[in-house]
Design an enzyme around this catalytic site. Structure first.
Site, short mmCIF file in Angstrom:
data_model
loop_
_atom_site.label_atom_id
_atom_site.label_comp_id
_atom_site.label_asym_id
_atom_site.label_seq_id
_atom_site.Cartn_x
_atom_site.Cartn_y
_atom_site.Cartn_z
CG MET A 33 -1.96 -1.27 0.74
SD MET A 33 -3.35 -0.57 2.17
CE MET A 33 -3.43 -0.69 3.72
N GLY A 39 11.58 -2.51 5.54
CA GLY A 39 10.44 -3.83 5.39
C GLY A 39 10.40 -4.27 4.22
CG HIS A 40 7.46 -2.14 2.19
ND1 HIS A 40 7.15 -1.03 3.15
CD2 HIS A 40 6.28 -3.18 1.70
CE1 HIS A 40 5.86 -1.05 3.26
NE2 HIS A 40 4.53 -1.83 2.29
CD GLN A 64 -6.10 -3.81 2.98
OE1 GLN A 64 -6.23 -3.63 1.69
NE2 GLN A 64 -4.91 -4.00 3.77
CE LYS A 152 3.85 -4.88 10.47
NZ LYS A 152 2.17 -4.69 10.38
CG ASP A 153 0.88 -7.53 7.66
OD1 ASP A 153 0.34 -6.50 8.34
OD2 ASP A 153 0.94 -6.45 7.03
CB SER A 188 4.12 -1.55 10.10
OG SER A 188 3.09 -0.60 11.24
NE ARG A 190 -1.71 -0.52 10.05
CZ ARG A 190 -2.99 0.06 9.86
NH1 ARG A 190 -3.81 1.74 10.16
NH2 ARG A 190 -4.00 0.04 8.73
#
Ligand code: PAF
Length: 288
Positions: A33, A39-40, A64, A152-153, A188, A190
């Site tokens: 997203m 991390g990505h 979502q 993580k997800d 993250s 976030r």
């Protein structure tokens, strides 16, 4: 540095992918997203090992989000994201507009089963239907051979693996271990929304998981006691409120009451830290 191709409609994306597949090239997709972080980047690097071509998708999927305010405030640093993709020599970026993803009259949903009922599914109504629907659409546009996701997800990853099997989607699914900050906080998008005080408080999440993992290494201790100890660590942090902290089967997301089952388990947690919802998990090795 070659610039990635950028496609904003499913048709344009599919035409490119089908041509490459016909030429015998294997395609990996990294669904995101945006608001890309280290991390990505690790997931994108992993994708390179699985295919000839890497496609990153960037789409903040309204379906979502269970809270409008969360969708609106989700970070969208588009030009930084494009630079990161270029730096990693991504071959193509699928950056669909909301209109091309959900045109007027769009009326179909992919509804996951029991695996989506607990935890994230219970706390974020409709979230996993939104994820399953958009991932199916991303796969249909990109036509990948393999899709790479972060661990993580974890519930999302389990659900997508189940969906790919159930719907015969023919895409290999691969999970990449969570990348962490030096103090243990899982990376993250976030995290950008945490104030300095909340960022410091957020370390209670990996700390609680570490306490749980350490406790679980002692096969004589019951999970209920270990869980109370881990929860107490979060509850001691004034800015944090725990939503769940549990031990689950990593494939079905059914709660486990005992870690001595001889199977791998996951400790999973969702915690609000000063208005930002963070999730994290740690693998528990199988014990006799
Ligand atoms: O994990 C995410 O970033 C999203 O849930 C995904 C898989 C890209 C679907 O929107």
């Amino acid at each position: 540095m070659p610039s990635p191709h950028i496609f904003d409609s499913p048709t344009a994306m599919r035409v490119w992918s089908l041509e490459r597949s016909r030429a015998g090239q294997r395609i990996a997709v990294v669904p995101t997203m945006g608001a890309l972080h280290r991390g990505h980047e690790v997931v994108i690097q992993e994708a390179r090992h699985h295919a000839d071509l890497v496609v990153v998708t960037i789409f903040v999927n309204p379906m979502q989000f269970d809270r409008a305010e969360d969708f609106q405030s989700y970070p969208r640093p588009a030009s930084e994201d494009l630079d990161i993709c270029a730096r990693h020599e991504v071959d193509a970026i699928y950056f669909p507009t909301a209109e091309s993803m959900y045109p007027v009259g769009f009326d179909t949903r992919v509804v996951p089963g029991a695996i989506a009922e607990g935890f994230e599914g219970a706390h974020r109504p409709g979230h996993f239907t939104g994820v399953a629907t958009v991932v199916t659409k991303l796969f249909n546009a990109v036509r990948p051979d393999v899709a790479i996701f972060g661990r993580k997800d974890a519930q999302q990853l389990a659900l997508i693996s189940q969906m790919v099997t159930d719907l015969d989607l023919g895409v290999e699914i691969y999970g990449v271990p969570t990348v962490r900050e030096p103090d243990g906080l899982a990376m993250s998008s976030r995290n950008r929304r945490l104030s300095p005080e909340a960022r410091a408080a957020a370390t209670c999440v990996p700390a609680a998981l570490n306490v749980a993992i350490a406790g679980l290494s002692d096969s004589d201790r019951p999970w209920s006691e270990i869980k109370s100890e881990a929860l107490a660590l979060i509850e001691a942090e004034p800015l944090a409120t725990v939503e769940y902290l549990d031990l689950v089967d990593p494939t079905t997301f059914i709660t486990r009451e005992d870690h001595r089952s001889g199977h791998h388990s996951l400790v999973i947690a969702a915690v609000w830290v000063d208005g930002v919802r963070l999730i994290d998990n740690q693998q528990v090795p199988a014990q006799a």
